[in-house]
Design an enzyme around this catalytic site. Sequence first.
Site, PDB file in Angstrom:
ATOM      1  N   GLU A  32      31.929  45.674  32.278  1.00 22.35           N
ATOM      2  CA  GLU A  32      30.920  44.873  31.581  1.00 22.35           C
ATOM      3  C   GLU A  32      31.465  43.530  31.103  1.00 22.35           C
ATOM      4  O   GLU A  32      30.717  42.589  30.891  1.00 22.35           O
ATOM      5  CB  GLU A  32      30.269  45.647  30.428  1.00 22.35           C
ATOM      6  CG  GLU A  32      31.155  45.936  29.244  1.00 22.35           C
ATOM      7  CD  GLU A  32      31.803  47.316  29.258  1.00 22.35           C
ATOM      8  OE1 GLU A  32      31.961  47.907  28.184  1.00 22.35           O
ATOM      9  OE2 GLU A  32      32.176  47.784  30.350  1.00 22.35           O
ATOM     10  N   ARG A  33      32.780  43.413  30.963  1.00 18.82           N
ATOM     11  CA  ARG A  33      33.362  42.128  30.570  1.00 18.82           C
ATOM     12  C   ARG A  33      32.993  41.039  31.582  1.00 18.82           C
ATOM     13  O   ARG A  33      32.781  39.888  31.214  1.00 18.82           O
ATOM     14  CB  ARG A  33      34.877  42.252  30.464  1.00 18.82           C
ATOM     15  CG  ARG A  33      35.567  40.935  30.114  1.00 18.82           C
ATOM     16  CD  ARG A  33      37.078  41.118  30.077  1.00 18.82           C
ATOM     17  NE  ARG A  33      37.779  39.851  30.095  1.00 18.82           N
ATOM     18  CZ  ARG A  33      38.365  39.300  29.058  1.00 18.82           C
ATOM     19  NH1 ARG A  33      38.309  39.897  27.878  1.00 18.82           N
ATOM     20  NH2 ARG A  33      39.008  38.153  29.160  1.00 18.82           N
ATOM     21  N   HIS A  38      33.155  37.292  27.070  1.00 22.23           N
ATOM     22  CA  HIS A  38      34.254  37.830  26.265  1.00 22.23           C
ATOM     23  C   HIS A  38      34.618  36.839  25.170  1.00 22.23           C
ATOM     24  O   HIS A  38      34.142  35.709  25.155  1.00 22.23           O
ATOM     25  CB  HIS A  38      35.470  38.138  27.145  1.00 22.23           C
ATOM     26  CG  HIS A  38      35.915  36.973  27.969  1.00 22.23           C
ATOM     27  ND1 HIS A  38      35.360  36.679  29.197  1.00 22.23           N
ATOM     28  CD2 HIS A  38      36.831  36.008  27.731  1.00 22.23           C
ATOM     29  CE1 HIS A  38      35.926  35.592  29.691  1.00 22.23           C
ATOM     30  NE2 HIS A  38      36.811  35.149  28.817  1.00 22.23           N
ATOM     31  N   LYS A  53      48.731  50.813  31.834  1.00 21.49           N
ATOM     32  CA  LYS A  53      49.098  49.410  31.632  1.00 21.49           C
ATOM     33  C   LYS A  53      49.697  49.118  30.259  1.00 21.49           C
ATOM     34  O   LYS A  53      49.880  47.953  29.901  1.00 21.49           O
ATOM     35  CB  LYS A  53      47.880  48.529  31.888  1.00 21.49           C
ATOM     36  CG  LYS A  53      47.461  48.569  33.353  1.00 21.49           C
ATOM     37  CD  LYS A  53      46.373  47.594  33.656  1.00 21.49           C
ATOM     38  CE  LYS A  53      46.079  47.631  35.152  1.00 21.49           C
ATOM     39  NZ  LYS A  53      44.942  46.822  35.505  1.00 21.49           N
ATOM     40  N   CYS A  71      35.862  47.080  22.021  1.00 21.27           N
ATOM     41  CA  CYS A  71      35.088  47.386  23.227  1.00 21.27           C
ATOM     42  C   CYS A  71      33.698  46.835  22.955  1.00 21.27           C
ATOM     43  O   CYS A  71      33.563  45.857  22.224  1.00 21.27           O
ATOM     44  CB  CYS A  71      35.101  48.891  23.531  1.00 21.27           C
ATOM     45  SG  CYS A  71      34.488  49.930  22.184  1.00 21.27           S
ATOM     46  N   CYS A 119      32.828  33.398  25.668  1.00 18.84           N
ATOM     47  CA  CYS A 119      33.319  32.704  26.850  1.00 18.84           C
ATOM     48  C   CYS A 119      32.803  33.438  28.081  1.00 18.84           C
ATOM     49  O   CYS A 119      32.785  34.662  28.107  1.00 18.84           O
ATOM     50  CB  CYS A 119      34.846  32.710  26.824  1.00 18.84           C
ATOM     51  SG  CYS A 119      35.587  31.904  28.238  1.00 18.84           S
ATOM     52  N   CYS A 121      34.002  32.468  31.238  1.00 16.46           N
ATOM     53  CA  CYS A 121      34.861  32.062  32.347  1.00 16.46           C
ATOM     54  C   CYS A 121      35.259  33.293  33.168  1.00 16.46           C
ATOM     55  O   CYS A 121      35.148  34.420  32.704  1.00 16.46           O
ATOM     56  CB  CYS A 121      36.112  31.342  31.842  1.00 16.46           C
ATOM     57  SG  CYS A 121      37.420  32.431  31.233  1.00 16.46           S
ATOM     58  N   CYS A 126      42.100  34.783  30.553  1.00 15.08           N
ATOM     59  CA  CYS A 126      41.303  33.716  29.964  1.00 15.08           C
ATOM     60  C   CYS A 126      42.249  32.825  29.173  1.00 15.08           C
ATOM     61  O   CYS A 126      43.057  33.299  28.387  1.00 15.08           O
ATOM     62  CB  CYS A 126      40.241  34.318  29.043  1.00 15.08           C
ATOM     63  SG  CYS A 126      39.356  33.098  28.050  1.00 15.08           S
TER      64      CYS A 126
END
Length: 133
Positions: A32-33, A38, A53, A71, A119, A121, A126
């Site tokens: 969903e990001r 974000h 990760k 989230c 944002c 982008c 980012c």
Amino acid sequence: MDEKNITYITSSELLSLKTSPNIAIVDVRDDERSWDGHIAGSLHFGSDTFVEKLPNLVEAAKGKDTLVFHCALSQVRGPKCARRFADYLADVKEDTGVKNIMVLERGYNGWEASGRPVCRCTEVPCKGECKGE
């Protein structure tokens, strides 16, 4: 630092701290990001691959003393990933410099609903230089 002591931060508090060089915002939303936008400059470590990760997150957060997880609503994934990160730090017993692990109250949806800058982008990571901020 007490690794289990995870606190909450409001969007107003985060907005005033966001420009600090010692803070990292960790977005644990998954796909969903990509379409929801974000918080500018946030790191993306999706909850679906978060555990694998963790070493990458430690590396990405070098030099930061505060990590703020979120989230969509910060009810499940954000707090869960914050706890996993705290547990990981306790297990590796490495001094990462992280002193504060926090969760953004009401998550990204609350951030956006309260009129905070977002944002859209597609850069990864980012750079935080999004227009409209």
